[in-house]
Design a protein around this motif. Structure first.
Motif, PDB file in Angstrom:
ATOM      1  N   SER A 104     112.376  23.443  25.456  1.00  0.00           N
ATOM      2  CA  SER A 104     112.289  24.517  24.465  1.00  0.00           C
ATOM      3  C   SER A 104     110.854  25.017  24.361  1.00  0.00           C
ATOM      4  N   PHE A 105     110.729  26.349  24.404  1.00  0.00           N
ATOM      5  CA  PHE A 105     109.423  26.994  24.320  1.00  0.00           C
ATOM      6  C   PHE A 105     109.463  28.053  23.221  1.00  0.00           C
ATOM      7  N   LEU A 106     108.417  28.092  22.424  1.00  0.00           N
ATOM      8  CA  LEU A 106     108.317  29.094  21.372  1.00  0.00           C
ATOM      9  C   LEU A 106     108.140  30.479  21.988  1.00  0.00           C
ATOM     10  N   THR A 107     108.779  31.458  21.401  1.00  0.00           N
ATOM     11  CA  THR A 107     108.545  32.851  21.759  1.00  0.00           C
ATOM     12  C   THR A 107     107.328  33.322  20.960  1.00  0.00           C
ATOM     13  N   GLU A 108     106.889  34.528  21.224  1.00  0.00           N
ATOM     14  CA  GLU A 108     105.780  35.081  20.439  1.00  0.00           C
ATOM     15  C   GLU A 108     106.163  35.155  18.960  1.00  0.00           C
ATOM     16  N   GLU A 109     107.421  35.509  18.692  1.00  0.00           N
ATOM     17  CA  GLU A 109     107.891  35.563  17.301  1.00  0.00           C
ATOM     18  C   GLU A 109     107.861  34.171  16.662  1.00  0.00           C
ATOM     19  N   GLY A 110     108.257  33.148  17.417  1.00  0.00           N
ATOM     20  CA  GLY A 110     108.218  31.777  16.908  1.00  0.00           C
ATOM     21  C   GLY A 110     106.802  31.314  16.632  1.00  0.00           C
ATOM     22  N   LYS A 111     105.887  31.661  17.513  1.00  0.00           N
ATOM     23  CA  LYS A 111     104.474  31.302  17.311  1.00  0.00           C
ATOM     24  C   LYS A 111     103.894  32.030  16.107  1.00  0.00           C
ATOM     25  N   ALA A 112     104.306  33.289  15.926  1.00  0.00           N
ATOM     26  CA  ALA A 112     103.772  34.099  14.838  1.00  0.00           C
ATOM     27  C   ALA A 112     104.184  33.587  13.457  1.00  0.00           C
ATOM     28  N   LEU A 113     105.245  32.797  13.388  1.00  0.00           N
ATOM     29  CA  LEU A 113     105.684  32.262  12.094  1.00  0.00           C
ATOM     30  C   LEU A 113     104.781  31.142  11.580  1.00  0.00           C
ATOM     31  N   LYS A 114     104.042  30.503  12.461  1.00  0.00           N
ATOM     32  CA  LYS A 114     103.226  29.352  12.047  1.00  0.00           C
ATOM     33  C   LYS A 114     102.281  29.675  10.888  1.00  0.00           C
ATOM     34  N   PRO A 115     101.429  30.706  11.004  1.00  0.00           N
ATOM     35  CA  PRO A 115     100.516  30.966   9.875  1.00  0.00           C
ATOM     36  C   PRO A 115     101.220  31.484   8.622  1.00  0.00           C
ATOM     37  N   VAL A 116     102.458  31.901   8.759  1.00  0.00           N
ATOM     38  CA  VAL A 116     103.228  32.390   7.618  1.00  0.00           C
ATOM     39  C   VAL A 116     103.920  31.233   6.902  1.00  0.00           C
ATOM     40  N   LEU A 117     104.504  30.309   7.684  1.00  0.00           N
ATOM     41  CA  LEU A 117     105.320  29.251   7.101  1.00  0.00           C
ATOM     42  C   LEU A 117     104.533  28.000   6.715  1.00  0.00           C
ATOM     43  N   GLU A 118     103.519  27.645   7.488  1.00  0.00           N
ATOM     44  CA  GLU A 118     102.794  26.407   7.183  1.00  0.00           C
ATOM     45  C   GLU A 118     102.206  26.375   5.771  1.00  0.00           C
ATOM     46  N   PRO A 119     101.645  27.476   5.269  1.00  0.00           N
ATOM     47  CA  PRO A 119     101.116  27.431   3.892  1.00  0.00           C
ATOM     48  C   PRO A 119     102.176  27.148   2.830  1.00  0.00           C
ATOM     49  N   LEU A 120     103.439  27.373   3.164  1.00  0.00           N
ATOM     50  CA  LEU A 120     104.501  27.115   2.190  1.00  0.00           C
ATOM     51  C   LEU A 120     104.576  25.648   1.814  1.00  0.00           C
ATOM     52  N   THR A 121     104.288  24.750   2.763  1.00  0.00           N
ATOM     53  CA  THR A 121     104.323  23.312   2.443  1.00  0.00           C
ATOM     54  C   THR A 121     103.196  22.954   1.482  1.00  0.00           C
ATOM     55  N   LEU A 122     102.041  23.581   1.657  1.00  0.00           N
ATOM     56  CA  LEU A 122     100.935  23.335   0.724  1.00  0.00           C
ATOM     57  C   LEU A 122     101.295  23.827  -0.671  1.00  0.00           C
ATOM     58  N   GLU A 123     101.970  24.953  -0.711  1.00  0.00           N
ATOM     59  CA  GLU A 123     102.415  25.503  -1.994  1.00  0.00           C
ATOM     60  C   GLU A 123     103.384  24.540  -2.685  1.00  0.00           C
ATOM     61  N   VAL A 124     104.312  23.978  -1.917  1.00  0.00           N
ATOM     62  CA  VAL A 124     105.281  23.026  -2.486  1.00  0.00           C
ATOM     63  C   VAL A 124     104.551  21.776  -2.975  1.00  0.00           C
ATOM     64  N   ASP A 125     103.582  21.295  -2.197  1.00  0.00           N
ATOM     65  CA  ASP A 125     102.798  20.131  -2.628  1.00  0.00           C
ATOM     66  C   ASP A 125     102.092  20.409  -3.954  1.00  0.00           C
ATOM     67  N   GLU A 126     101.511  21.610  -4.067  1.00  0.00           N
ATOM     68  CA  GLU A 126     100.814  21.973  -5.306  1.00  0.00           C
ATOM     69  C   GLU A 126     101.771  22.015  -6.492  1.00  0.00           C
ATOM     70  N   VAL A 127     102.957  22.538  -6.273  1.00  0.00           N
ATOM     71  CA  VAL A 127     103.967  22.564  -7.330  1.00  0.00           C
ATOM     72  C   VAL A 127     104.324  21.134  -7.736  1.00  0.00           C
ATOM     73  N   ALA A 128     104.493  20.269  -6.755  1.00  0.00           N
ATOM     74  CA  ALA A 128     104.940  18.895  -7.015  1.00  0.00           C
ATOM     75  C   ALA A 128     103.944  18.097  -7.849  1.00  0.00           C
ATOM     76  N   VAL A 129     102.664  18.319  -7.650  1.00  0.00           N
ATOM     77  CA  VAL A 129     101.670  17.503  -8.361  1.00  0.00           C
ATOM     78  C   VAL A 129     101.076  18.215  -9.568  1.00  0.00           C
ATOM     79  N   ARG A 130     101.666  19.354  -9.919  1.00  0.00           N
ATOM     80  CA  ARG A 130     101.185  20.100 -11.078  1.00  0.00           C
ATOM     81  C   ARG A 130     101.180  19.178 -12.297  1.00  0.00           C
TER      82      ARG A 130
END
Length: 172
Positions: A104-130
């Motif tokens: 399996s190889f990422l397409t350009e669209e798959g690669k482009a999601l990384k900077p969009v989706l990765e910050p979401l986990t940080l956001e969830v972490d921040e919510v969790a430890v509020r």
């Protein structure tokens, strides 16, 4: 009150030997649901997210390798990869010398999601430890790491005795 005790609705103590595992499980479910809410805005499921994360680190893995890295069965992995391919986020192809094993190889669209989706986990972490103090956050992280290491050691000891985690799906 100890870890295996809790209060019932009247304030009386009741015994509950599974309290810690239940609470950690509940927290994990809420982490997953909170992240899924955010991922769904981009048309990505929590299962697809797991595979994207692995491929962002190491592109071109086989289905078997992905299955091991994510900790899911190969049939489940196959279904998730099909959906990722249908969405145009990955392509699957054989490598030279082995025409049966798909990688399996990422397409350009798959690669482009990384900077969009990765910050979401940080956001969830921040919510969790509020509401938790920084020292509490560090203590929680350290405690969870210790719990994980204890459970991994127990699983390894069970494997040495010939006991394994059963597959999640029966094979025909």
């Amino acid at each position: 009150m100890t870890i295996d005790q809790t209060m019932d609705g009247t304030g009386a103590e009741v015994q509950d030997g599974n309290r810690l595992s239940r609470e950690v499980g509940r927290a994990a479910r809420h982490f997953t649901r909170t992240l899924q809410i955010r991922l769904s805005q981009y048309g990505v499921s929590i299962g697809q997210w797991s595979f994207l994360r692995v491929l962002w680190v190491e592109d071109g893995l086989s289905q078997r390798e992905l299955s091991k890295r994510v900790g899911l069965t190969e049939p489940t992995t196959h279904s998730a990869l099909q959906k990722l391919e249908e969405r145009g986020l990955i392509t699957r192809r054989t490598m030279t010398g082995n025409n049966r094993r798909l990688h399996s190889f990422l397409t350009e669209e798959g690669k482009a999601l990384k900077p969009v989706l990765e910050p979401l986990t940080l956001e969830v972490d921040e919510v969790a430890v509020r509401g938790l103090e920084p020292a509490q956050q560090v203590a929680l992280q350290e405690a969870l790491e210790a719990v994980i290491e204890n459970l991994k050691a127990d699983e390894a000891a069970a494997a040495e005795r010939g006991l394994r985690v059963p597959p999640t799906r029966e094979r025909d």
